[in-house]
Motif scaffolding. Structure first.
Motif, PDB file in Angstrom:
ATOM      1  N   PHE A 305       0.814  -1.211   0.000  1.00 28.05           N
ATOM      2  CA  PHE A 305       0.000   0.000   0.000  1.00 28.05           C
ATOM      3  C   PHE A 305       0.852   1.268   0.000  1.00 28.05           C
ATOM      4  O   PHE A 305       0.414   2.314  -0.478  1.00 28.05           O
ATOM      5  CB  PHE A 305      -1.017  -0.026   1.141  1.00 28.05           C
ATOM      6  N   SER A 309       0.098   3.891  -2.907  1.00 23.83           N
ATOM      7  CA  SER A 309      -0.174   5.292  -2.564  1.00 23.83           C
ATOM      8  C   SER A 309       0.796   6.225  -3.289  1.00 23.83           C
ATOM      9  O   SER A 309       0.404   7.298  -3.752  1.00 23.83           O
ATOM     10  CB  SER A 309      -0.038   5.524  -1.059  1.00 23.83           C
ATOM     11  N   GLU A 312      -0.334   6.501  -6.871  1.00 22.69           N
ATOM     12  CA  GLU A 312      -1.571   7.282  -6.969  1.00 22.69           C
ATOM     13  C   GLU A 312      -1.289   8.764  -6.799  1.00 22.69           C
ATOM     14  O   GLU A 312      -1.744   9.596  -7.583  1.00 22.69           O
ATOM     15  CB  GLU A 312      -2.544   6.843  -5.867  1.00 22.69           C
ATOM     16  N   ASP A 313      -0.521   9.080  -5.765  1.00 24.03           N
ATOM     17  CA  ASP A 313      -0.298  10.468  -5.405  1.00 24.03           C
ATOM     18  C   ASP A 313       0.592  11.198  -6.412  1.00 24.03           C
ATOM     19  O   ASP A 313       0.480  12.411  -6.567  1.00 24.03           O
ATOM     20  CB  ASP A 313       0.332  10.536  -4.010  1.00 24.03           C
ATOM     21  N   THR A 451      -0.108  11.708   3.274  1.00 24.22           N
ATOM     22  CA  THR A 451      -1.210  10.929   2.681  1.00 24.22           C
ATOM     23  C   THR A 451      -0.800   9.461   2.557  1.00 24.22           C
ATOM     24  O   THR A 451      -1.580   8.559   2.854  1.00 24.22           O
ATOM     25  CB  THR A 451      -1.534  11.482   1.263  1.00 24.22           C
ATOM     26  N   VAL A 452       0.438   9.248   2.120  1.00 27.47           N
ATOM     27  CA  VAL A 452       0.935   7.884   1.914  1.00 27.47           C
ATOM     28  C   VAL A 452       0.943   7.125   3.233  1.00 27.47           C
ATOM     29  O   VAL A 452       0.452   5.994   3.334  1.00 27.47           O
ATOM     30  CB  VAL A 452       2.351   7.937   1.279  1.00 27.47           C
ATOM     31  N   ASN A 455      -2.535   6.358   4.545  1.00 26.00           N
ATOM     32  CA  ASN A 455      -3.119   5.228   3.817  1.00 26.00           C
ATOM     33  C   ASN A 455      -2.575   3.904   4.355  1.00 26.00           C
ATOM     34  O   ASN A 455      -3.317   2.935   4.541  1.00 26.00           O
ATOM     35  CB  ASN A 455      -2.790   5.387   2.321  1.00 26.00           C
TER      36      ASN A 455
END
Lengths: 657, 51
Positions: A305, A309, A312-313, A451-452, A455
């Motif tokens: 994950f 992440s 994605e980010d 954020t990472v 998550n």
């Protein structure tokens, strides 16, 4: 009419494109809690709540997301009818708050122009302004307001910025009759009107927005030419995934070994400190072995994950979606299917729920039917156990680990079979032409570490919560099924020669009481009952028990094997890791139960089998029928069995073991 | 029956009740809501405007 003399309760409608921030603003205005997700179309039904506007109460209606008043789906149609005042159950809103995402100004303003053309009192709430400014753009709100001839307020629902100004703006337009925006001649064709709106929007944006990031955009475009190239792009995607899997294996091996040794030591300590008996057996062989067997995979889940992440980010995931979209559209899948399918890599359940954004029923059902082929995080422990046990030390060309290649192969197998299944379904049971799909590619940016990490923490918590509740409870029940009925201690054990490996590695016959006990337990009898069906796949009855148990949740296979090899272990055998227990397991004739080929066969079976009760239940709800989940279970099980059979028997024919 | 067996039976019963309750709750959560006109899956008591 004067605002203060407004006789009936004020109705305010929140309208805007999907993902523009309507739900967040609705929560901020009304105080109601509602889920906010980051994929399009989270608002699937209308919601309402009270908002105190000065001295009066207003009713705020959160409409489903829509791009224009020319609705294509049912949700959009209802929202459009409310805005036009064409619903018999609801009067036309007194004021419309048009939510506009500043980072997608052109697209969002289209709906605004349509609302303003009707002369509806409206206020524009400009969201994502902070993101817009971080992207080095500036918007002149006064100019924008002058050109649109309507109040505009920059809001940040999370911090509350602009909410009071929004209330003032709503009160200022309440009861007024704004002049309709006149963009085209009365008798113009629909196409001419559309062109007129886009022309107007282009002029408005040109005049009110200043871009300071030309260099960054140019760089993004240059990078995109390579990353979205139909050949280089796919090669880069494969290379990135290989690198991720290789890194996951190498970085997670140490913490996983430590966790495994820790749980082994804990089980030994429990057995050593508690009086010998059934309770010590339950705690050590059932609870610790079951939960520990799954928890040791936490480092891998966290790393997986972490990388997802990051992708994605950084904006890369949108490029991967773009690459896959070309492939998906060729087999007849809707472009919107990518996000539900991508969500299914974490878990099929949110993925299947996310298919609600697909308007066409047949496209939606086709996506639902293939979503469980994506390798979810619950399969990761199964893949890892097999790879770590049989393929860990092997490499290709001295640098590329076989484990990483196999892991990529398992993920790819799921994707390829899903695409073939979609191709067949879209030409047989679910025949329908795929509608066009527009995808935005955001500019690249540095991933936000917060954020990472957030998550990763969320995922770790979900994983540990599941291990401490569902997996623990199932482990206890499974342990009981393997422990009972007990053969009396004085009863002579059936003298079947069981083969164990001694310290020097030689194999010889020996009587194993616990192994016999396991064989005659409830689970053992069940395993033996299904053994003829799974024997052609190279699986013995113990794997059969684990397969049945894993229907509750896929990762239960690992905890079940852990319990089986602990319960079936003799008292004089020391603590060993699950990997070595799997490697040393023998059949009655002394041959090993597990070989690299058996491990590969089990992985292939797990990629394709419908081993998840919760997924079937959600498919039942989403399709409103038992027919589709039963069909899904049947076709996936047949596919899994067939592929596993071909893998095992084909491998044997080719001389592999 | 000794004390160890009694404790094990209590733990086992609790686990069975937990798994059973979980299955029951899932089955209920996944079934259609009686007051919903469409199967939206919302599972909320929000007032439907068009009902």
């Amino acid at each position: 009419m004067d605002a203060s003399s407004h006789p009936k309760p004020i109705t305010i409608a929140l309208a805007g494109n999907p993902n523009a921030g309507k739900t967040t603003l609705f929560n901020a205005l009304t105080g109601l809690k509602q889920k906010v997700a980051n994929y399009p179309g989270v608002t699937v039904e209308r919601k309402e709540g009270p908002w105190t506007l000065g001295s009066r109460e207003a009713r705020v209606i959160d409409l489903p997301g829509l791009y224009s008043l020319d609705a294509t789906s049912l949700d959009e149609q209802i929202a459009s009818e409310i805005l036009r005042g064409e619903r018999s159950d609801l009067s036309k809103p007194d004021v419309v708050i048009a939510i506009v995402d500043a980072t997608n100004l052109e697209r969002n303003l289209y709906l605004v122009t349509q609302i303003l053309e009707r002369g509806t009192p409206a206020v524009v709430a400009l969201t994502m302004i902070d993101v817009f400014e971080r992207q080095r753009h500036e918007v002149d709100i006064e100019t924008l307001s002058r050109l649109l001839k309507t109040p505009i307020v920059a809001v940040n629902a999370k911090t509350g910025r602009g909410v009071e100004d929004l209330a003032d703006a709503v009160e200022s337009v309440l009861g007024t009759s704004p002049e309709p925006l006149d963009l085209a001649e009365e008798d113009s064709s629909e196409n001419a009107r559309i062109f007129a709106r886009y022309g107007f929007i282009a002029d408005v944006v040109q005049e009110s927005v200043r871009h300071n990031d030309r260099d960054r955009h140019r760089l993004s475009e240059k990078i995109d030419r390579v990353l979205t190239h139909r050949i280089f792009g796919l090669l880069i995607l494969v290379a990135i995934l290989l690198l991720i899997f290789q890194t996951i294996f190498s970085w997670s091996s140490l913490p996983m070994d430590l966790l495994e040794q820790g749980f082994g030591a804990l089980a030994e300590a429990v057995k050593g400190s508690m009086p010998e008996g059934i309770l010590a057996d339950l705690v050590a062989d059932g609870m610790i072995a079951g939960v520990g067997g799954v928890v040791v995979f936490l480092p891998q889940i966290l790393l997986l994950f972490f990388f997802i992440s990051l992708l994605e980010d950084s904006g890369y995931m949108a490029r991967a979606a773009f690459l896959m979209d070309k492939l998906m559209s060729r087999v007849g899948l809707h472009g919107k299917a990518f996000l539900p399918l991508f969500s299914s890599f974490a878990c099929a359940i949110p993925g299947i729920m996310a298919t609600r954004t697909i308007e066409n029923r047949r496209d939606r059902f086709a996506t639902i039917m293939i979503a469980p082929f994506m390798s979810c995080s619950a399969r990761l422990p199964v893949y890892t156990l097999m790879i770590a046990t049989f393929f860990a030390d092997r490499s290709i060309g001295g640098f590329l680990s076989v484990g990483a290649v196999l892991m990529l192969a398992m993920y790819s197998l799921g994707i390829v079979v899903a695409i073939i299944a979609a191709f067949v379904l879209k030409r047989t049971l679910l025949k329908a032409p795929p509608p066009p799909f527009l995808m935005e590619l955001p500019p690249y940016r540095l991933p936000n570490l917060r954020t990472v990490i957030q998550n990763m923490i969320t995922r770790a918590w979900l994983f540990l919560k599941r291990a401490g509740t569902v997996i623990l409870a199932i482990s206890i029940v499974l342990w009981a099924l393997m422990y009972f009925p007990r053969t009396a201690p004085q009863e002579p054990v059936v003298n079947t020669p069981d083969v164990v490996q001694n310290e020097s590695g030689e194999v010889g016959p020996e009587v194993s009481r616990e192994s016999e006990q396991l064989k005659h337990s409830f689970a053992g009898k069940l395993g033996h009952a299904i053994e003829p069906a799974i024997a052609p796949l190279g699986f013995d009855w113990k794997i059969g028990v684990a397969l049945i148990a894993s229907f509750a949740a896929r990762e239960v296979l690992v905890s079940t094997l852990s319990i089986i090899y602990n319960v079936g272990k003799d008292e004089n055998e020391g603590s060993e890791t699950l990997s070595s227990a799997v490697r040393n397991a023998k059949r009655d004739d002394g041959t090993p139960v597990w070989t690299p080929l058996t491990a590969l066969t089990l992985m292939v079976f797990f990629v394709l089998a419908m081993q998840c009760m919760s997924t079937l239940a959600i498919v039942r709800r989403e399709t409103n029928s038992w027919r589709w989940p039963l069909f899904m279970f049947a076709y996936m099980t047949i596919l899994a069995y067939s592929f596993a059979l071909v893998t095992y028997q084909g491998g044997k024919l080719l001389g592999f073991e | 029956m000794d004390i160890q067996t009694v404790i094990v039976l209590i733990i086992l019963a609790a686990a069975i009740v937990f798994v059973g309750t979980m299955l029951l709750r899932k089955t209920r959560a996944f079934s259609l809501k009686g007051d919903c006109t469409s199967d939206c899956g919302c599972n909320t008591k929000a007032k439907k405007l068009n009902s």
